[in-house]
Design a protein around this motif. Structure first.
Motif, PDB file in Angstrom:
ATOM      1  N   ARG A   3      52.619  -3.791  -3.232  1.00 42.46           N
ATOM      2  CA  ARG A   3      52.213  -2.990  -2.071  1.00 42.46           C
ATOM      3  C   ARG A   3      53.410  -2.400  -1.344  1.00 42.46           C
ATOM      4  NH1 ARG A   3      47.202  -4.080   0.276  1.00 42.46           N
ATOM      5  NH2 ARG A   3      47.832  -2.608   1.891  1.00 42.46           N
ATOM      6  N   LYS A   4      54.577  -3.085  -1.414  1.00 41.97           N
ATOM      7  CA  LYS A   4      55.760  -2.590  -0.720  1.00 41.97           C
ATOM      8  C   LYS A   4      56.273  -1.290  -1.342  1.00 41.97           C
ATOM      9  CE  LYS A   4      57.388  -7.103   0.896  1.00 41.97           C
ATOM     10  NZ  LYS A   4      58.503  -8.096   0.833  1.00 41.97           N
ATOM     11  N   ASN A   5      56.047  -1.125  -2.655  1.00 41.46           N
ATOM     12  CA  ASN A   5      56.533   0.060  -3.350  1.00 41.46           C
ATOM     13  C   ASN A   5      55.465   1.127  -3.514  1.00 41.46           C
ATOM     14  OD1 ASN A   5      59.113  -1.089  -3.757  1.00 41.46           O
ATOM     15  ND2 ASN A   5      58.342  -2.257  -5.505  1.00 41.46           N
ATOM     16  N   LYS A   6      54.298   0.897  -2.952  1.00 45.03           N
ATOM     17  CA  LYS A   6      53.202   1.859  -3.064  1.00 45.03           C
ATOM     18  C   LYS A   6      53.506   3.119  -2.260  1.00 45.03           C
ATOM     19  CE  LYS A   6      49.908   2.312  -0.423  1.00 45.03           C
ATOM     20  NZ  LYS A   6      48.807   2.181   0.532  1.00 45.03           N
ATOM     21  N   LYS A   7      53.136   4.253  -2.809  1.00 44.65           N
ATOM     22  CA  LYS A   7      53.359   5.520  -2.129  1.00 44.65           C
ATOM     23  C   LYS A   7      52.073   6.014  -1.479  1.00 44.65           C
ATOM     24  CE  LYS A   7      57.090   7.131  -5.167  1.00 44.65           C
ATOM     25  NZ  LYS A   7      57.515   8.182  -6.131  1.00 44.65           N
ATOM     26  N   LEU A   8      52.192   6.498  -0.249  1.00 46.26           N
ATOM     27  CA  LEU A   8      51.098   7.179   0.449  1.00 46.26           C
ATOM     28  C   LEU A   8      51.621   8.550   0.833  1.00 46.26           C
ATOM     29  CD1 LEU A   8      48.354   7.409   1.884  1.00 46.26           C
ATOM     30  CD2 LEU A   8      49.386   6.263   3.861  1.00 46.26           C
ATOM     31  N   TYR A   9      51.026   9.614   0.291  1.00 44.84           N
ATOM     32  CA  TYR A   9      51.542  10.969   0.488  1.00 44.84           C
ATOM     33  C   TYR A   9      50.423  11.862   1.008  1.00 44.84           C
ATOM     34  CZ  TYR A   9      54.914  14.722  -0.397  1.00 44.84           C
ATOM     35  OH  TYR A   9      55.823  15.743  -0.249  1.00 44.84           O
ATOM     36  N   LYS A  10      50.682  12.486   2.170  1.00 44.52           N
ATOM     37  CA  LYS A  10      49.655  13.292   2.841  1.00 44.52           C
ATOM     38  C   LYS A  10      50.071  14.764   2.828  1.00 44.52           C
ATOM     39  CE  LYS A  10      50.527  10.539   6.187  1.00 44.52           C
ATOM     40  NZ  LYS A  10      50.658   9.862   7.495  1.00 44.52           N
ATOM     41  N   ILE A  11      49.248  15.606   2.218  1.00 39.06           N
ATOM     42  CA  ILE A  11      49.570  17.029   2.169  1.00 39.06           C
ATOM     43  C   ILE A  11      48.440  17.848   2.793  1.00 39.06           C
ATOM     44  CG2 ILE A  11      50.886  16.681   0.045  1.00 39.06           C
ATOM     45  CD1 ILE A  11      48.704  18.263  -1.407  1.00 39.06           C
ATOM     46  N   VAL A  12      48.795  19.045   3.212  1.00 36.45           N
ATOM     47  CA  VAL A  12      47.825  20.020   3.718  1.00 36.45           C
ATOM     48  C   VAL A  12      47.812  21.213   2.776  1.00 36.45           C
ATOM     49  CG1 VAL A  12      47.308  21.682   5.556  1.00 36.45           C
ATOM     50  CG2 VAL A  12      48.031  19.360   6.139  1.00 36.45           C
ATOM     51  N   LEU A  13      46.630  21.622   2.339  1.00 36.24           N
ATOM     52  CA  LEU A  13      46.450  22.876   1.621  1.00 36.24           C
ATOM     53  C   LEU A  13      45.894  23.883   2.611  1.00 36.24           C
ATOM     54  CD1 LEU A  13      44.957  22.124  -1.928  1.00 36.24           C
ATOM     55  CD2 LEU A  13      47.294  22.751  -1.316  1.00 36.24           C
ATOM     56  N   THR A  14      46.641  24.939   2.851  1.00 38.44           N
ATOM     57  CA  THR A  14      46.222  25.954   3.800  1.00 38.44           C
ATOM     58  C   THR A  14      46.392  27.335   3.174  1.00 38.44           C
ATOM     59  OG1 THR A  14      46.544  26.781   6.067  1.00 38.44           O
ATOM     60  CG2 THR A  14      48.513  26.051   4.880  1.00 38.44           C
ATOM     61  N   GLY A  15      46.085  28.375   3.921  1.00 37.87           N
ATOM     62  CA  GLY A  15      46.240  29.735   3.414  1.00 37.87           C
ATOM     63  C   GLY A  15      45.099  30.631   3.851  1.00 37.87           C
ATOM     64  N   LEU A 122      49.368  15.666  23.087  1.00 34.77           N
ATOM     65  CA  LEU A 122      49.978  15.948  21.794  1.00 34.77           C
ATOM     66  C   LEU A 122      51.207  16.833  21.955  1.00 34.77           C
ATOM     67  CD1 LEU A 122      46.680  16.783  19.856  1.00 34.77           C
ATOM     68  CD2 LEU A 122      47.993  14.655  19.697  1.00 34.77           C
ATOM     69  N   ASN A 123      52.093  16.826  20.972  1.00 38.17           N
ATOM     70  CA  ASN A 123      53.206  17.766  20.943  1.00 38.17           C
ATOM     71  C   ASN A 123      53.334  18.326  19.528  1.00 38.17           C
ATOM     72  OD1 ASN A 123      55.572  16.401  19.389  1.00 38.17           O
ATOM     73  ND2 ASN A 123      54.868  14.793  20.801  1.00 38.17           N
ATOM     74  N   VAL A 124      53.945  19.498  19.414  1.00 33.96           N
ATOM     75  CA  VAL A 124      53.967  20.230  18.153  1.00 33.96           C
ATOM     76  C   VAL A 124      54.733  19.483  17.071  1.00 33.96           C
ATOM     77  CG1 VAL A 124      54.775  22.341  17.014  1.00 33.96           C
ATOM     78  CG2 VAL A 124      53.641  22.484  19.229  1.00 33.96           C
ATOM     79  N   VAL A 125      55.859  18.865  17.414  1.00 36.60           N
ATOM     80  CA  VAL A 125      56.646  18.172  16.397  1.00 36.60           C
ATOM     81  C   VAL A 125      55.847  17.037  15.759  1.00 36.60           C
ATOM     82  CG1 VAL A 125      58.682  16.724  15.997  1.00 36.60           C
ATOM     83  CG2 VAL A 125      58.875  18.814  17.344  1.00 36.60           C
ATOM     84  N   GLU A 126      55.137  16.258  16.565  1.00 39.99           N
ATOM     85  CA  GLU A 126      54.322  15.171  16.018  1.00 39.99           C
ATOM     86  C   GLU A 126      53.177  15.721  15.173  1.00 39.99           C
ATOM     87  OE1 GLU A 126      54.506  11.872  15.923  1.00 39.99           O
ATOM     88  OE2 GLU A 126      56.487  12.026  16.835  1.00 39.99           O
ATOM     89  N   LEU A 127      52.529  16.772  15.663  1.00 37.46           N
ATOM     90  CA  LEU A 127      51.331  17.293  15.002  1.00 37.46           C
ATOM     91  C   LEU A 127      51.662  18.079  13.739  1.00 37.46           C
ATOM     92  CD1 LEU A 127      48.362  16.967  15.832  1.00 37.46           C
ATOM     93  CD2 LEU A 127      48.443  19.265  16.783  1.00 37.46           C
ATOM     94  N   ARG A 128      52.732  18.856  13.783  1.00 38.40           N
ATOM     95  CA  ARG A 128      53.074  19.712  12.650  1.00 38.40           C
ATOM     96  C   ARG A 128      54.036  19.032  11.682  1.00 38.40           C
ATOM     97  NH1 ARG A 128      56.299  24.173  14.882  1.00 38.40           N
ATOM     98  NH2 ARG A 128      57.865  22.513  14.820  1.00 38.40           N
ATOM     99  N   ASP A 129      55.092  18.399  12.194  1.00 34.19           N
ATOM    100  CA  ASP A 129      56.182  17.932  11.342  1.00 34.19           C
ATOM    101  C   ASP A 129      56.028  16.479  10.887  1.00 34.19           C
ATOM    102  OD1 ASP A 129      57.078  20.395  12.013  1.00 34.19           O
ATOM    103  OD2 ASP A 129      58.736  19.733  13.268  1.00 34.19           O
ATOM    104  N   ASN A 130      55.482  15.618  11.737  1.00 31.41           N
ATOM    105  CA  ASN A 130      55.459  14.186  11.429  1.00 31.41           C
ATOM    106  C   ASN A 130      54.135  13.686  10.870  1.00 31.41           C
ATOM    107  OD1 ASN A 130      58.055  14.072  12.407  1.00 31.41           O
ATOM    108  ND2 ASN A 130      57.501  13.238  14.397  1.00 31.41           N
ATOM    109  N   ARG A 131      53.072  14.436  11.086  1.00 29.16           N
ATOM    110  CA  ARG A 131      51.745  13.952  10.695  1.00 29.16           C
ATOM    111  C   ARG A 131      51.527  14.054   9.185  1.00 29.16           C
ATOM    112  NH1 ARG A 131      47.103  12.463  13.012  1.00 29.16           N
ATOM    113  NH2 ARG A 131      45.134  12.911  11.955  1.00 29.16           N
ATOM    114  N   TYR A 132      52.046  15.105   8.569  1.00 30.63           N
ATOM    115  CA  TYR A 132      51.836  15.346   7.143  1.00 30.63           C
ATOM    116  C   TYR A 132      53.181  15.387   6.431  1.00 30.63           C
ATOM    117  CZ  TYR A 132      47.699  17.296   9.481  1.00 30.63           C
ATOM    118  OH  TYR A 132      46.611  17.501  10.295  1.00 30.63           O
ATOM    119  N   ASP A 133      53.185  14.960   5.153  1.00 29.27           N
ATOM    120  CA  ASP A 133      54.425  14.929   4.389  1.00 29.27           C
ATOM    121  C   ASP A 133      54.801  16.294   3.821  1.00 29.27           C
ATOM    122  OD1 ASP A 133      55.041  12.009   4.414  1.00 29.27           O
ATOM    123  OD2 ASP A 133      53.071  11.901   3.469  1.00 29.27           O
TER     124      ASP A 133
END
Length: 390
Positions: A3-15, A122-133
Protein backbone atom coordinates in the motif's frame (compact mmCIF):
# COMPACT_ATOMS: atom_id res chain seq x y z
CA UNK A 1 0.86 -4.70 -3.76
CA UNK A 2 2.48 -2.76 -0.92
CA UNK A 3 0.00 0.00 0.00
CA UNK A 4 2.94 2.35 0.63
CA UNK A 5 4.03 2.07 -3.01
CA UNK A 6 0.53 2.28 -4.47
CA UNK A 7 -0.09 5.11 -6.90
CA UNK A 8 -3.19 7.32 -6.87
CA UNK A 9 -3.31 9.62 -9.91
CA UNK A 10 -6.09 12.16 -10.53
CA UNK A 11 -6.51 13.72 -13.97
CA UNK A 12 -9.02 16.06 -15.59
CA UNK A 13 -10.14 15.64 -19.20
CA UNK A 14 -11.40 18.97 -20.45
CA UNK A 15 -11.81 20.81 -23.75
CA UNK A 16 -14.32 22.31 -26.15
CA UNK A 17 -17.16 20.45 -27.89
CA UNK A 18 -16.22 17.53 -30.17
CA UNK A 19 -12.64 17.28 -28.91
CA UNK A 20 -12.59 13.54 -28.30
CA UNK A 21 -13.10 13.71 -24.56
CA UNK A 22 -15.61 10.84 -24.39
CA UNK A 23 -13.57 8.54 -26.64
CA UNK A 24 -10.38 9.53 -24.87
CA UNK A 25 -11.83 8.66 -21.49
CA UNK A 26 -12.87 5.22 -22.72
CA UNK A 27 -9.50 4.48 -24.35
CA UNK A 28 -7.57 5.75 -21.32
CA UNK A 29 -9.69 3.59 -19.05
CA UNK A 30 -9.07 0.47 -21.14
CA UNK A 31 -5.33 1.17 -21.43
CA UNK A 32 -4.80 1.47 -17.67
CA UNK A 33 -7.10 -1.41 -16.78
CA UNK A 34 -4.95 -3.57 -19.07
CA UNK A 35 -1.97 -2.49 -16.98
CA UNK A 36 -3.73 -3.78 -13.87
CA UNK A 37 -4.86 -0.40 -12.54
CA UNK A 38 -8.22 0.32 -10.98
CA UNK A 39 -9.88 3.14 -12.93
CA UNK A 40 -12.70 5.36 -11.67
CA UNK A 41 -14.50 7.77 -14.00
CA UNK A 42 -16.08 10.81 -12.38
CA UNK A 43 -19.15 11.93 -14.41
CA UNK A 44 -19.54 15.50 -15.62
CA UNK A 45 -21.55 17.10 -12.82
CA UNK A 46 -23.05 19.84 -15.02
CA UNK A 47 -24.54 17.27 -17.39
CA UNK A 48 -25.96 15.28 -14.47
CA UNK A 49 -27.73 18.35 -13.09
CA UNK A 50 -28.83 19.84 -16.42
CA UNK A 51 -30.33 16.52 -17.54
CA UNK A 52 -32.96 17.03 -14.83
CA UNK A 53 -34.76 19.68 -16.86
CA UNK A 54 -32.87 22.82 -15.84
CA UNK A 55 -32.76 25.57 -18.49
CA UNK A 56 -30.72 28.68 -17.83
CA UNK A 57 -33.11 30.72 -19.97
CA UNK A 58 -35.84 30.00 -17.41
CA UNK A 59 -33.78 31.09 -14.40
CA UNK A 60 -33.42 34.51 -12.84
CA UNK A 61 -29.97 35.97 -12.31
CA UNK A 62 -30.16 35.12 -8.61
CA UNK A 63 -31.18 31.53 -9.42
CA UNK A 64 -28.28 31.20 -11.86
CA UNK A 65 -25.81 32.43 -9.23
CA UNK A 66 -27.13 29.94 -6.67
CA UNK A 67 -27.08 27.14 -9.24
CA UNK A 68 -23.42 27.85 -10.14
CA UNK A 69 -22.46 27.83 -6.47
CA UNK A 70 -24.31 24.56 -5.87
CA UNK A 71 -22.80 23.08 -9.03
CA UNK A 72 -19.28 23.68 -7.73
CA UNK A 73 -20.14 22.27 -4.31
CA UNK A 74 -21.74 19.19 -5.89
CA UNK A 75 -18.76 18.65 -8.18
CA UNK A 76 -16.28 18.79 -5.33
CA UNK A 77 -18.42 16.46 -3.21
CA UNK A 78 -18.77 13.90 -6.02
CA UNK A 79 -15.04 14.06 -6.81
CA UNK A 80 -14.14 13.66 -3.13
CA UNK A 81 -16.24 10.49 -3.00
CA UNK A 82 -14.12 8.98 -5.79
CA UNK A 83 -10.89 10.37 -4.33
CA UNK A 84 -11.62 8.63 -1.00
CA UNK A 85 -12.31 5.38 -2.85
CA UNK A 86 -8.99 5.78 -4.63
CA UNK A 87 -7.12 6.23 -1.35
CA UNK A 88 -8.54 2.99 0.04
CA UNK A 89 -7.94 1.03 -3.18
CA UNK A 90 -5.54 -1.93 -2.87
CA UNK A 91 -4.06 -1.42 -6.34
CA UNK A 92 -2.74 1.48 -8.42
CA UNK A 93 -5.67 3.76 -9.10
CA UNK A 94 -6.38 6.27 -11.89
CA UNK A 95 -9.25 8.71 -11.40
CA UNK A 96 -10.48 10.43 -14.57
CA UNK A 97 -12.61 13.53 -13.99
CA UNK A 98 -14.89 14.51 -16.86
CA UNK A 99 -14.07 18.19 -16.48
CA UNK A 100 -12.88 19.64 -13.20
CA UNK A 101 -13.54 22.45 -10.78
CA UNK A 102 -11.93 25.21 -12.86
CA UNK A 103 -14.14 24.43 -15.87
CA UNK A 104 -16.95 26.18 -14.03
CA UNK A 105 -14.90 29.40 -14.11
CA UNK A 106 -15.02 29.37 -17.92
CA UNK A 107 -18.74 30.14 -17.94
CA UNK A 108 -18.95 32.67 -15.10
CA UNK A 109 -17.88 36.35 -15.05
CA UNK A 110 -14.65 36.64 -13.09
CA UNK A 111 -16.16 38.77 -10.31
CA UNK A 112 -18.89 36.16 -9.71
CA UNK A 113 -16.36 33.33 -9.74
CA UNK A 114 -14.25 35.20 -7.18
CA UNK A 115 -17.37 35.61 -5.02
CA UNK A 116 -18.15 31.88 -5.20
CA UNK A 117 -14.56 31.03 -4.31
CA UNK A 118 -14.62 33.36 -1.30
CA UNK A 119 -18.01 32.09 -0.16
CA UNK A 120 -16.72 28.51 -0.13
CA UNK A 121 -13.34 29.35 1.42
CA UNK A 122 -11.44 28.28 -1.71
CA UNK A 123 -8.39 29.64 -3.52
CA UNK A 124 -7.23 29.13 -7.10
CA UNK A 125 -3.91 27.45 -6.31
CA UNK A 126 -5.59 24.75 -4.20
CA UNK A 127 -8.45 24.25 -6.67
CA UNK A 128 -6.48 24.34 -9.91
CA UNK A 129 -2.91 23.30 -9.07
CA UNK A 130 -3.09 21.03 -6.00
CA UNK A 131 -6.38 19.19 -6.42
CA UNK A 132 -5.50 17.28 -9.61
CA UNK A 133 -2.22 15.74 -10.74
CA UNK A 134 -2.62 16.50 -14.45
CA UNK A 135 -4.93 18.39 -16.83
CA UNK A 136 -5.51 17.16 -20.39
CA UNK A 137 -7.18 19.67 -22.73
CA UNK A 138 -8.63 17.96 -25.82
CA UNK A 139 -8.87 20.73 -28.42
CA UNK A 140 -12.24 20.92 -30.20
CA UNK A 141 -12.40 19.72 -33.79
CA UNK A 142 -13.72 23.22 -34.48
CA UNK A 143 -10.12 24.39 -34.03
CA UNK A 144 -8.13 23.00 -36.93
CA UNK A 145 -10.27 19.99 -37.88
CA UNK A 146 -13.50 21.74 -38.86
CA UNK A 147 -14.46 19.05 -41.41
CA UNK A 148 -14.82 16.60 -38.54
CA UNK A 149 -16.83 18.85 -36.26
CA UNK A 150 -20.33 17.50 -35.73
CA UNK A 151 -23.24 17.77 -33.29
CA UNK A 152 -24.78 14.47 -34.36
CA UNK A 153 -25.27 11.76 -31.73
CA UNK A 154 -25.00 14.34 -28.97
CA UNK A 155 -28.42 15.34 -27.70
CA UNK A 156 -26.97 18.05 -25.44
CA UNK A 157 -24.71 19.59 -28.08
CA UNK A 158 -25.98 22.35 -30.37
CA UNK A 159 -22.96 24.67 -30.71
CA UNK A 160 -21.94 25.85 -34.15
CA UNK A 161 -18.23 26.00 -35.10
CA UNK A 162 -17.77 29.62 -33.99
CA UNK A 163 -19.29 29.00 -30.56
CA UNK A 164 -17.35 25.74 -30.19
CA UNK A 165 -14.10 27.64 -30.81
CA UNK A 166 -15.03 30.22 -28.21
CA UNK A 167 -15.90 27.56 -25.62
CA UNK A 168 -12.64 25.74 -26.31
CA UNK A 169 -10.62 28.89 -25.62
CA UNK A 170 -12.55 29.55 -22.40
CA UNK A 171 -12.01 26.00 -21.16
CA UNK A 172 -8.26 26.11 -21.81
CA UNK A 173 -7.86 29.59 -20.32
CA UNK A 174 -9.44 28.45 -17.05
CA UNK A 175 -6.69 25.87 -16.54
CA UNK A 176 -3.67 27.89 -17.67
CA UNK A 177 -1.07 27.68 -14.94
CA UNK A 178 -1.57 24.10 -13.75
CA UNK A 179 1.96 22.65 -13.37
CA UNK A 180 1.13 19.65 -15.60
CA UNK A 181 -1.19 20.93 -18.29
CA UNK A 182 -1.12 19.19 -21.69
CA UNK A 183 -2.92 20.56 -24.76
CA UNK A 184 -3.72 17.81 -27.27
CA UNK A 185 -4.46 19.58 -30.56
CA UNK A 186 -5.62 18.39 -34.00
CA UNK A 187 -2.21 18.34 -35.69
CA UNK A 188 -2.54 14.56 -36.24
CA UNK A 189 -5.43 12.28 -37.17
CA UNK A 190 -7.91 11.40 -34.44
CA UNK A 191 -6.42 7.98 -33.65
CA UNK A 192 -3.01 9.51 -33.04
CA UNK A 193 -4.60 12.34 -31.08
CA UNK A 194 -5.93 9.76 -28.61
CA UNK A 195 -2.55 8.02 -28.51
CA UNK A 196 -0.83 11.32 -27.76
CA UNK A 197 -3.26 11.93 -24.93
CA UNK A 198 -2.59 8.53 -23.34
CA UNK A 199 1.16 8.99 -23.86
CA UNK A 200 1.02 12.36 -22.07
CA UNK A 201 -0.43 10.65 -18.99
CA UNK A 202 2.07 7.77 -19.16
CA UNK A 203 4.96 10.21 -19.49
CA UNK A 204 4.01 12.02 -16.28
CA UNK A 205 3.65 8.71 -14.45
CA UNK A 206 6.97 7.40 -15.75
CA UNK A 207 5.33 4.45 -17.51
CA UNK A 208 7.41 3.07 -20.37
CA UNK A 209 5.08 2.51 -23.33
CA UNK A 210 7.78 1.26 -25.74
CA UNK A 211 6.15 1.12 -29.17
CA UNK A 212 2.62 0.74 -27.79
CA UNK A 213 1.95 4.45 -28.27
CA UNK A 214 3.44 6.21 -31.27
CA UNK A 215 4.50 9.63 -30.06
CA UNK A 216 7.45 11.86 -30.78
CA UNK A 217 6.64 14.69 -28.44
CA UNK A 218 9.69 16.44 -27.05
CA UNK A 219 10.60 19.50 -25.05
CA UNK A 220 11.80 22.51 -27.05
CA UNK A 221 13.42 25.66 -25.68
CA UNK A 222 14.20 29.13 -27.08
CA UNK A 223 16.15 32.14 -25.81
CA UNK A 224 14.07 35.33 -25.68
CA UNK A 225 15.76 38.75 -25.81
CA UNK A 226 13.40 40.74 -23.58
CA UNK A 227 9.97 40.68 -21.96
CA UNK A 228 7.38 42.64 -23.96
CA UNK A 229 4.42 44.50 -22.49
CA UNK A 230 1.73 42.37 -20.87
CA UNK A 231 -0.88 43.71 -23.33
CA UNK A 232 0.76 41.79 -26.18
CA UNK A 233 0.17 38.41 -24.54
CA UNK A 234 -2.97 36.26 -24.83
CA UNK A 235 -4.60 35.37 -21.45
CA UNK A 236 -1.82 34.25 -19.11
CA UNK A 237 -1.07 33.23 -15.54
CA UNK A 238 2.09 34.29 -13.70
CA UNK A 239 3.64 32.18 -10.93
CA UNK A 240 6.54 32.67 -8.58
CA UNK A 241 8.82 29.64 -8.73
CA UNK A 242 11.77 28.68 -6.52
CA UNK A 243 14.00 25.65 -7.20
CA UNK A 244 16.49 24.08 -4.79
CA UNK A 245 18.86 21.29 -5.79
CA UNK A 246 19.36 18.63 -3.13
CA UNK A 247 22.44 16.59 -2.27
CA UNK A 248 22.76 13.28 -4.11
CA UNK A 249 25.28 10.50 -3.69
CA UNK A 250 25.01 8.90 -7.12
CA UNK A 251 26.80 10.25 -10.17
CA UNK A 252 24.52 11.84 -12.81
CA UNK A 253 21.53 11.81 -10.44
CA UNK A 254 19.72 15.11 -9.94
CA UNK A 255 17.25 15.84 -7.14
CA UNK A 256 15.40 19.12 -6.80
CA UNK A 257 12.57 20.76 -4.91
CA UNK A 258 10.15 23.22 -6.48
CA UNK A 259 7.93 25.74 -4.75
CA UNK A 260 5.40 27.31 -7.10
CA UNK A 261 2.48 29.57 -6.35
CA UNK A 262 0.39 32.71 -6.55
CA UNK A 263 -0.72 35.20 -3.90
CA UNK A 264 0.77 33.27 -0.99
CA UNK A 265 -0.67 29.87 -1.95
CA UNK A 266 1.87 27.24 -2.93
CA UNK A 267 2.34 23.91 -4.68
CA UNK A 268 5.38 21.76 -3.77
CA UNK A 269 7.09 19.14 -5.97
CA UNK A 270 10.11 16.87 -5.72
CA UNK A 271 11.74 15.79 -9.00
CA UNK A 272 14.29 12.99 -9.26
CA UNK A 273 16.16 12.94 -12.56
CA UNK A 274 17.88 9.62 -13.20
CA UNK A 275 20.66 8.74 -15.67
CA UNK A 276 19.54 7.96 -19.22
CA UNK A 277 17.93 4.60 -19.96
CA UNK A 278 18.08 3.61 -23.66
CA UNK A 279 18.95 7.24 -24.51
CA UNK A 280 15.88 8.54 -22.63
CA UNK A 281 16.02 10.71 -19.52
CA UNK A 282 13.88 9.33 -16.69
CA UNK A 283 12.21 11.83 -14.36
CA UNK A 284 10.01 10.96 -11.38
CA UNK A 285 7.86 13.77 -10.02
CA UNK A 286 6.08 13.69 -6.67
CA UNK A 287 3.73 16.27 -5.19
CA UNK A 288 4.65 17.15 -1.59
CA UNK A 289 2.97 18.60 1.44
CA UNK A 290 4.39 21.80 2.90
CA UNK A 291 5.68 19.81 5.88
CA UNK A 292 7.59 17.30 3.72
CA UNK A 293 8.98 20.13 1.59
CA UNK A 294 10.24 21.90 4.73
CA UNK A 295 11.82 18.69 6.03
CA UNK A 296 13.74 18.21 2.76
CA UNK A 297 15.03 21.78 2.50
CA UNK A 298 17.97 21.25 4.90
CA UNK A 299 19.32 18.72 2.35
CA UNK A 300 19.91 21.44 -0.26
CA UNK A 301 23.19 21.24 -2.15
CA UNK A 302 25.44 24.19 -1.31
CA UNK A 303 27.15 23.83 -4.69
CA UNK A 304 24.00 25.26 -6.27
CA UNK A 305 22.29 28.60 -5.90
CA UNK A 306 18.51 28.51 -5.53
CA UNK A 307 16.77 29.51 -8.77
CA UNK A 308 14.10 32.22 -8.60
CA UNK A 309 11.81 32.65 -11.60
CA UNK A 310 8.54 34.13 -12.70
CA UNK A 311 6.83 31.56 -14.90
CA UNK A 312 4.27 32.89 -17.37
CA UNK A 313 1.90 30.28 -18.83
CA UNK A 314 -0.21 30.91 -21.93
CA UNK A 315 -1.68 29.32 -25.05
CA UNK A 316 -0.85 30.63 -28.52
CA UNK A 317 -2.20 28.99 -31.70
CA UNK A 318 -3.31 25.93 -29.69
CA UNK A 319 0.22 25.46 -28.34
CA UNK A 320 0.87 25.62 -24.58
CA UNK A 321 3.92 27.73 -23.70
CA UNK A 322 5.84 28.52 -20.52
CA UNK A 323 8.01 31.62 -20.34
CA UNK A 324 10.60 31.50 -17.55
CA UNK A 325 11.86 34.91 -16.45
CA UNK A 326 14.85 34.53 -14.12
CA UNK A 327 14.91 36.77 -11.04
CA UNK A 328 17.41 37.92 -8.43
CA UNK A 329 19.11 36.71 -6.32
CA UNK A 330 20.95 34.61 -8.88
CA UNK A 331 24.32 34.01 -10.48
CA UNK A 332 25.27 36.79 -12.88
CA UNK A 333 24.92 34.30 -15.76
CA UNK A 334 21.16 34.30 -15.13
CA UNK A 335 20.73 38.08 -15.07
CA UNK A 336 18.05 39.06 -17.61
CA UNK A 337 17.64 35.46 -18.80
CA UNK A 338 14.27 34.60 -20.40
CA UNK A 339 13.54 31.13 -21.81
CA UNK A 340 10.46 29.97 -23.73
CA UNK A 341 9.50 26.29 -23.49
CA UNK A 342 6.89 23.94 -24.95
CA UNK A 343 6.33 20.24 -25.61
CA UNK A 344 5.32 19.36 -29.16
CA UNK A 345 5.03 16.60 -31.75
CA UNK A 346 5.17 19.13 -34.59
CA UNK A 347 7.95 19.30 -37.16
CA UNK A 348 10.39 22.21 -37.10
CA UNK A 349 8.57 24.37 -39.65
CA UNK A 350 5.09 23.80 -38.19
CA UNK A 351 6.31 24.61 -34.70
CA UNK A 352 8.14 27.73 -35.88
CA UNK A 353 4.87 28.98 -37.34
CA UNK A 354 3.26 28.64 -33.90
CA UNK A 355 5.93 30.52 -31.98
CA UNK A 356 4.62 33.76 -30.47
CA UNK A 357 5.37 36.58 -32.92
CA UNK A 358 5.14 39.14 -30.11
CA UNK A 359 8.33 37.70 -28.58
CA UNK A 360 11.77 38.63 -29.92
CA UNK A 361 13.32 35.17 -30.08
CA UNK A 362 17.09 35.04 -30.40
CA UNK A 363 17.29 31.33 -31.27
CA UNK A 364 16.52 27.76 -30.24
CA UNK A 365 18.60 26.38 -27.36
CA UNK A 366 17.04 22.91 -26.99
CA UNK A 367 19.67 20.57 -25.56
CA UNK A 368 22.24 23.34 -24.97
CA UNK A 369 24.06 22.63 -21.72
CA UNK A 370 24.50 26.37 -21.09
CA UNK A 371 20.73 26.70 -20.63
CA UNK A 372 20.26 23.70 -18.35
CA UNK A 373 18.81 24.87 -15.02
CA UNK A 374 21.20 22.50 -13.24
CA UNK A 375 24.21 24.24 -14.82
CA UNK A 376 22.73 27.72 -14.47
CA UNK A 377 22.43 27.20 -10.72
CA UNK A 378 26.06 26.12 -10.17
CA UNK A 379 27.94 28.33 -7.69
CA UNK A 380 31.32 27.68 -9.32
CA UNK A 381 32.38 29.18 -12.62
CA UNK A 382 31.79 26.60 -15.32
CA UNK A 383 35.39 26.50 -16.54
CA UNK A 384 36.53 25.55 -13.02
CA UNK A 385 33.69 23.20 -12.15
CA UNK A 386 33.69 19.42 -12.40
CA UNK A 387 29.93 19.39 -11.78
CA UNK A 388 28.97 20.97 -15.09
CA UNK A 389 26.55 18.57 -16.80
CA UNK A 390 26.88 18.15 -20.58
Amino acid sequence: MDRKNKKLYKIVLTGGPCGGKTTGQSKLCTFFENLGWKVYRVPETANVLLSGGIKFSDLSEDQVDKFQNNLLQSMLHIENTYFELGKSCEQNCLIICDRGAMDAAAYIPSHKWDRIMKKNGLNVVELRDNRYDQIIHMVSAACGAEDFYTTEDHTTRSEDVALAKSLDVKASTAWIGHPYFDVIDNSTNFENKIRRMIAAVCQKLGINTDDTLATNSKKRKWLVKYLPNDELFPPFQDFEVVHYYLQTYTKNMQSRLRKRGQKGHWNYTHTLRKPKVQEQVVEIKMQLSHRTYSNLLPLKDEHHYPIFKTRRCFIHKNQYFQLDIYRRPCHRRCKGLILLETHSVLGDQELLERLPTFLDIEGEVTGYAAYSMFNLSLVENWEKSNKFCF
